[in-house]
Design a protein around this motif. Structure first.
Motif, mmCIF file in Angstrom:
data_model
loop_
_atom_site.group_PDB
_atom_site.id
_atom_site.type_symbol
_atom_site.label_atom_id
_atom_site.label_comp_id
_atom_site.label_asym_id
_atom_site.label_seq_id
_atom_site.Cartn_x
_atom_site.Cartn_y
_atom_site.Cartn_z
ATOM 1 N N THR A 109 57.482 -9.974 -29.861
ATOM 2 C CA THR A 109 55.817 -9.545 -30.358
ATOM 3 C C THR A 109 55.937 -8.539 -31.717
ATOM 4 O OG1 THR A 109 55.710 -7.399 -28.992
ATOM 5 C CG2 THR A 109 54.663 -9.761 -28.266
ATOM 6 N N ILE A 110 54.473 -8.752 -32.363
ATOM 7 C CA ILE A 110 54.785 -7.380 -33.604
ATOM 8 C C ILE A 110 53.675 -6.877 -33.099
ATOM 9 C CG2 ILE A 110 53.810 -7.519 -35.663
ATOM 10 C CD1 ILE A 110 56.516 -8.545 -35.750
ATOM 11 N N ASP A 111 53.689 -5.382 -33.598
ATOM 12 C CA ASP A 111 52.790 -4.210 -32.958
ATOM 13 C C ASP A 111 51.968 -4.030 -34.160
ATOM 14 O OD1 ASP A 111 53.559 -2.450 -34.226
ATOM 15 O OD2 ASP A 111 54.620 -1.235 -32.534
ATOM 16 N N ALA A 112 50.299 -3.431 -33.786
ATOM 17 C CA ALA A 112 50.008 -3.375 -34.965
ATOM 18 C C ALA A 112 50.202 -2.405 -36.473
ATOM 19 C CB ALA A 112 48.735 -1.664 -34.494
ATOM 20 N N THR A 113 51.432 -1.580 -36.303
ATOM 21 C CA THR A 113 52.386 -1.235 -37.582
ATOM 22 C C THR A 113 52.957 -1.686 -37.968
ATOM 23 O OG1 THR A 113 54.303 -0.686 -35.997
ATOM 24 C CG2 THR A 113 51.982 0.871 -36.427
#
Length: 270
Positions: A109-113
């Motif tokens: 997954t990709i986080d907010a940063t």
């Protein structure tokens, strides 16, 4: 002595059951690798003993070996799901300690940063690349995707292609290649220590990790939009379960027989 011989057999059957149960429990765990218990006999002897009259005194666990055979590949269609078709492991840095761990579970997954993470929040390792997607350093680091490009457009989606390239797509219609997934391999993969969550860590037995690009040398190809399932064969495990149960019952019956014989001998002495 026969009591202790049979007792060792019962303990080994219990160990076998525990290994098989663990395999069955993880039949649906992504990236899980099954284990097999190996046993060896124990013999009481000495240099002056007649080899034709040497009794055995039971069995012991020789090893619990992991089977790193490739599991079935399941198509998911998700852009950040990726499977390794061949050798190698994804490397992730622990979010707590920073230590490198290794896994075959490619559900990312990709986080907010913009950090590329696995399902436990650990940071996936990737090689830096130039604009053409060529690796510029053989030392991997945390995979990061800029949340805005140089034009100030926001990140709209992220994908990983069959070459392992990490590509960000932005709201202005442009794309940017920001890294290439790093794979790790070991001189002796059976020496890896399982630490749970379908992850392993290097040991002195496994040797140090060597990193490489997907599809080169002993490193497998990437399958985008897919995950590697557990390599547990339930039918095989059920047969092994029945065999372990029979072994336990046979050793228990041997103890009953030894008890009956001992009781008979004691009765004769009265």
């Amino acid at each position: 002595m026969s009591f202790f011989t049979s007792l060792s057999g019962m303990k080994n059957a219990e160990t076998d059951l525990r290994v098989i149960s663990h395999n069955i429990a993880n039949a649906e765990t992504t990236g899980f690798k099954k284990s097999n218990a190996q046993f060896s006999d124990v013999v009481a002897t000495g240099s002056a003993s007649d080899p034709r009259r040497t009794p055995g005194i039971g069995a012991t666990v020789a090893a619990i070996n992991q089977d790193f055979a490739l599991g079935p590949i399941e198509q998911t269609g998700r852009s950040l799901d990726i499977a390794i078709n061949g050798g190698g492991f994804f490397a992730v840095a622990s979010a707590v300690s920073g230590d490198l761990q290794f896994t075959r579970n490619g559900s990312f997954t990709i986080d907010a940063t913009g950090a590329l993470k696995d399902s436990q929040g650990d940071l996936v390792q990737a090689f830096p690349v130039d604009a053409a997607g060529n690796v510029t350093s053989t030392t991997p680091g945390n995979g990061m995707v800029p949340v805005t490009n140089t034009a100030g457009s926001e990140l709209s989606s992220v994908s990983i292609n069959r070459q392992g390239l990490l590509i960000g797509a932005y709201s202005d219609g442009t794309t940017q290649t920001v890294g290439k997934i790093a794979l790790a391999n070991f001189p002796a993969v059976n020496g890896l220590r399982a630490i749970g969550q379908s992850k392993w860590e290097a040991t002195g037995t496994s040797g140090a990790a060597t990193f490489g690009e997907p599809g080169i040398g002993n490193f497998g190809d990437m399958l985008s939009g897919a995950l590697e399932r557990s390599n547990v064969d339930l039918a095989e495990e059920m047969v092994a379960l029945l065999t372990a149960q029979r072994n336990f019952q046979a050793n228990a019956r041997a103890i009953d027989t030894a008890t009956a014989i001992s009781q008979t001998v004691l009765n004769l002495q009265r």
